[in-house]
Design a protein around this motif. Structure first.
Motif, PDB file in Angstrom:
ATOM      1  N   ALA A 135      34.095  47.429  37.032  1.00  0.00           N
ATOM      2  CA  ALA A 135      33.331  47.829  38.214  1.00  0.00           C
ATOM      3  C   ALA A 135      33.774  47.040  39.443  1.00  0.00           C
ATOM      4  O   ALA A 135      33.913  47.602  40.536  1.00  0.00           O
ATOM      5  CB  ALA A 135      31.832  47.635  37.963  1.00  0.00           C
ATOM      6  N   LEU A 136      34.017  45.753  39.273  1.00  0.00           N
ATOM      7  CA  LEU A 136      34.488  44.940  40.399  1.00  0.00           C
ATOM      8  C   LEU A 136      35.870  45.378  40.862  1.00  0.00           C
ATOM      9  O   LEU A 136      36.144  45.456  42.059  1.00  0.00           O
ATOM     10  CB  LEU A 136      34.509  43.457  40.013  1.00  0.00           C
ATOM     11  CG  LEU A 136      33.152  42.774  39.961  1.00  0.00           C
ATOM     12  CD1 LEU A 136      33.239  41.454  39.219  1.00  0.00           C
ATOM     13  CD2 LEU A 136      32.621  42.582  41.373  1.00  0.00           C
ATOM     14  N   ASP A 138      37.145  48.262  40.635  1.00  0.00           N
ATOM     15  CA  ASP A 138      37.065  49.590  41.250  1.00  0.00           C
ATOM     16  C   ASP A 138      36.479  49.539  42.658  1.00  0.00           C
ATOM     17  O   ASP A 138      36.586  50.514  43.405  1.00  0.00           O
ATOM     18  CB  ASP A 138      36.220  50.532  40.384  1.00  0.00           C
ATOM     19  CG  ASP A 138      36.948  50.975  39.129  1.00  0.00           C
ATOM     20  OD1 ASP A 138      38.182  50.806  39.042  1.00  0.00           O
ATOM     21  OD2 ASP A 138      36.266  51.487  38.206  1.00  0.00           O
ATOM     22  N   ALA A 139      35.852  48.432  43.008  1.00  0.00           N
ATOM     23  CA  ALA A 139      35.269  48.297  44.347  1.00  0.00           C
ATOM     24  C   ALA A 139      36.393  48.197  45.377  1.00  0.00           C
ATOM     25  O   ALA A 139      37.450  47.646  45.114  1.00  0.00           O
ATOM     26  CB  ALA A 139      34.385  47.052  44.414  1.00  0.00           C
ATOM     27  N   ASP A 140      36.148  48.768  46.535  1.00  0.00           N
ATOM     28  CA  ASP A 140      37.157  48.722  47.599  1.00  0.00           C
ATOM     29  C   ASP A 140      36.507  48.265  48.888  1.00  0.00           C
ATOM     30  O   ASP A 140      35.793  49.039  49.523  1.00  0.00           O
ATOM     31  CB  ASP A 140      37.782  50.108  47.782  1.00  0.00           C
ATOM     32  CG  ASP A 140      38.948  50.085  48.753  1.00  0.00           C
ATOM     33  OD1 ASP A 140      39.493  48.987  48.997  1.00  0.00           O
ATOM     34  OD2 ASP A 140      39.308  51.156  49.263  1.00  0.00           O
ATOM     35  N   PRO A 141      36.673  47.013  49.238  1.00  0.00           N
ATOM     36  CA  PRO A 141      37.489  45.997  48.582  1.00  0.00           C
ATOM     37  C   PRO A 141      36.701  45.288  47.464  1.00  0.00           C
ATOM     38  O   PRO A 141      35.480  45.433  47.364  1.00  0.00           O
ATOM     39  CB  PRO A 141      37.792  45.007  49.706  1.00  0.00           C
ATOM     40  CG  PRO A 141      36.561  45.071  50.565  1.00  0.00           C
ATOM     41  CD  PRO A 141      36.113  46.521  50.502  1.00  0.00           C
ATOM     42  N   ILE A 142      37.417  44.509  46.665  1.00  0.00           N
ATOM     43  CA  ILE A 142      36.754  43.667  45.671  1.00  0.00           C
ATOM     44  C   ILE A 142      35.892  42.669  46.443  1.00  0.00           C
ATOM     45  O   ILE A 142      36.366  42.054  47.393  1.00  0.00           O
ATOM     46  CB  ILE A 142      37.785  42.932  44.795  1.00  0.00           C
ATOM     47  CG1 ILE A 142      38.582  43.948  43.954  1.00  0.00           C
ATOM     48  CG2 ILE A 142      37.114  41.891  43.907  1.00  0.00           C
ATOM     49  CD1 ILE A 142      39.765  43.361  43.204  1.00  0.00           C
ATOM     50  N   PRO A 143      34.630  42.515  46.065  1.00  0.00           N
ATOM     51  CA  PRO A 143      33.762  41.590  46.813  1.00  0.00           C
ATOM     52  C   PRO A 143      34.322  40.167  46.818  1.00  0.00           C
ATOM     53  O   PRO A 143      34.817  39.682  45.791  1.00  0.00           O
ATOM     54  CB  PRO A 143      32.433  41.636  46.047  1.00  0.00           C
ATOM     55  CG  PRO A 143      32.494  42.876  45.220  1.00  0.00           C
ATOM     56  CD  PRO A 143      33.933  43.158  44.956  1.00  0.00           C
ATOM     57  N   ALA A 144      34.248  39.523  47.950  1.00  0.00           N
ATOM     58  CA  ALA A 144      34.744  38.144  48.065  1.00  0.00           C
ATOM     59  C   ALA A 144      33.978  37.211  47.146  1.00  0.00           C
ATOM     60  O   ALA A 144      34.516  36.209  46.688  1.00  0.00           O
ATOM     61  CB  ALA A 144      34.638  37.676  49.512  1.00  0.00           C
ATOM     62  N   ASP A 145      32.729  37.551  46.843  1.00  0.00           N
ATOM     63  CA  ASP A 145      31.904  36.708  45.975  1.00  0.00           C
ATOM     64  C   ASP A 145      31.893  37.221  44.530  1.00  0.00           C
ATOM     65  O   ASP A 145      30.906  37.093  43.814  1.00  0.00           O
ATOM     66  CB  ASP A 145      30.482  36.602  46.521  1.00  0.00           C
ATOM     67  CG  ASP A 145      29.744  37.935  46.513  1.00  0.00           C
ATOM     68  OD1 ASP A 145      30.399  39.003  46.379  1.00  0.00           O
ATOM     69  OD2 ASP A 145      28.510  37.916  46.650  1.00  0.00           O
ATOM     70  N   TYR A 146      33.014  37.793  44.086  1.00  0.00           N
ATOM     71  CA  TYR A 146      33.108  38.396  42.751  1.00  0.00           C
ATOM     72  C   TYR A 146      32.774  37.422  41.619  1.00  0.00           C
ATOM     73  O   TYR A 146      32.489  37.837  40.493  1.00  0.00           O
ATOM     74  CB  TYR A 146      34.504  38.996  42.518  1.00  0.00           C
ATOM     75  CG  TYR A 146      35.579  37.953  42.377  1.00  0.00           C
ATOM     76  CD1 TYR A 146      35.998  37.531  41.127  1.00  0.00           C
ATOM     77  CD2 TYR A 146      36.168  37.363  43.493  1.00  0.00           C
ATOM     78  CE1 TYR A 146      36.969  36.541  40.999  1.00  0.00           C
ATOM     79  CE2 TYR A 146      37.127  36.394  43.385  1.00  0.00           C
ATOM     80  CZ  TYR A 146      37.528  35.989  42.128  1.00  0.00           C
ATOM     81  OH  TYR A 146      38.485  35.020  42.000  1.00  0.00           O
ATOM     82  N   ASP A 149      27.199  35.178  39.744  1.00  0.00           N
ATOM     83  CA  ASP A 149      26.595  35.584  38.474  1.00  0.00           C
ATOM     84  C   ASP A 149      25.966  36.972  38.531  1.00  0.00           C
ATOM     85  O   ASP A 149      25.847  37.641  37.502  1.00  0.00           O
ATOM     86  CB  ASP A 149      25.519  34.575  38.047  1.00  0.00           C
ATOM     87  CG  ASP A 149      26.104  33.258  37.581  1.00  0.00           C
ATOM     88  OD1 ASP A 149      27.316  33.194  37.293  1.00  0.00           O
ATOM     89  OD2 ASP A 149      25.334  32.285  37.493  1.00  0.00           O
ATOM     90  N   ALA A 150      25.569  37.412  39.712  1.00  0.00           N
ATOM     91  CA  ALA A 150      24.912  38.716  39.846  1.00  0.00           C
ATOM     92  C   ALA A 150      25.814  39.861  39.377  1.00  0.00           C
ATOM     93  O   ALA A 150      25.306  40.915  38.987  1.00  0.00           O
ATOM     94  CB  ALA A 150      24.473  38.938  41.286  1.00  0.00           C
TER      95      ALA A 150
END
Length: 157
Positions: A135-136, A138-146, A149-150
């Motif tokens: 899921a991470l 596939d995100a565009d963009p990958i969240p900086a806080d990947y 823990d959330a």
């Protein structure tokens, strides 16, 4: 301190010991650029390897541990198919009770049914992380806080 790193030459990940200053430099260089799919994979592998809780105990889940757990689960399934009963700690055919070593180095005895459930828990721990990482990525963009823990599966109490 240890950190999982990716070797671009071999395509393998490994755990590397780093001094606190080396780790800070590594983390600083990673924070200075947008996260990549490889960063997410490394975080996934680190989290899987950190282990999972089963019946109130933390167990290691590095790749070699996963292989051992899977093998034991398969043996347990075979024993159950051959009539191993709940509570029988010698279901494996050995002369001592079957036990597994927890992350704290204590031993935990397990009958075949428990070992099979243990294998399922380990497989679910890994699978849940694989899908969270997917899921991470596939995100565009990958969240900086990947690494937050959330985004990742949490231990069950």
């Amino acid at each position: 301190m240890q950190r999982t790193v990716f070797d671009f030459a071999t395509g393998a990940t490994s755990v590397v010991a780093m001094t606190p200053s080396e780790l800070a430099e590594f983390e600083s260089s990673r924070a200075a650029r947008p996260p990549t799919i490889t960063d997410v994979d490394l975080e996934r592998d680190r989290r899987i390897s950190a282990g999972f809780t089963f019946n109130g105990k933390l167990f290691q889940a590095r790749p070699e541990d996963q292989k051992r757990i899977s093998g034991a689960g398969t043996l347990a399934l075979g024993a159950m198919m051959n009539g191993a009963l709940a509570g029988d700690l010698r279901w494996h055919g050995g002369s001592a009770d079957f036990c597994w070593i927890a992350a704290d180095n204590s031993t935990v005895t397990m009958d075949a049914q428990t070992v099979f459930a243990f294998g399922q828990a380990a497989a679910n721990w890994e699978s849940d992380h694989v899908f969270a990482a997917r899921a991470l990525k596939d995100a565009d963009p990958i969240p900086a806080d990947y690494t937050d823990d959330a985004y990742w599966p949490q231990q069950q109490a």
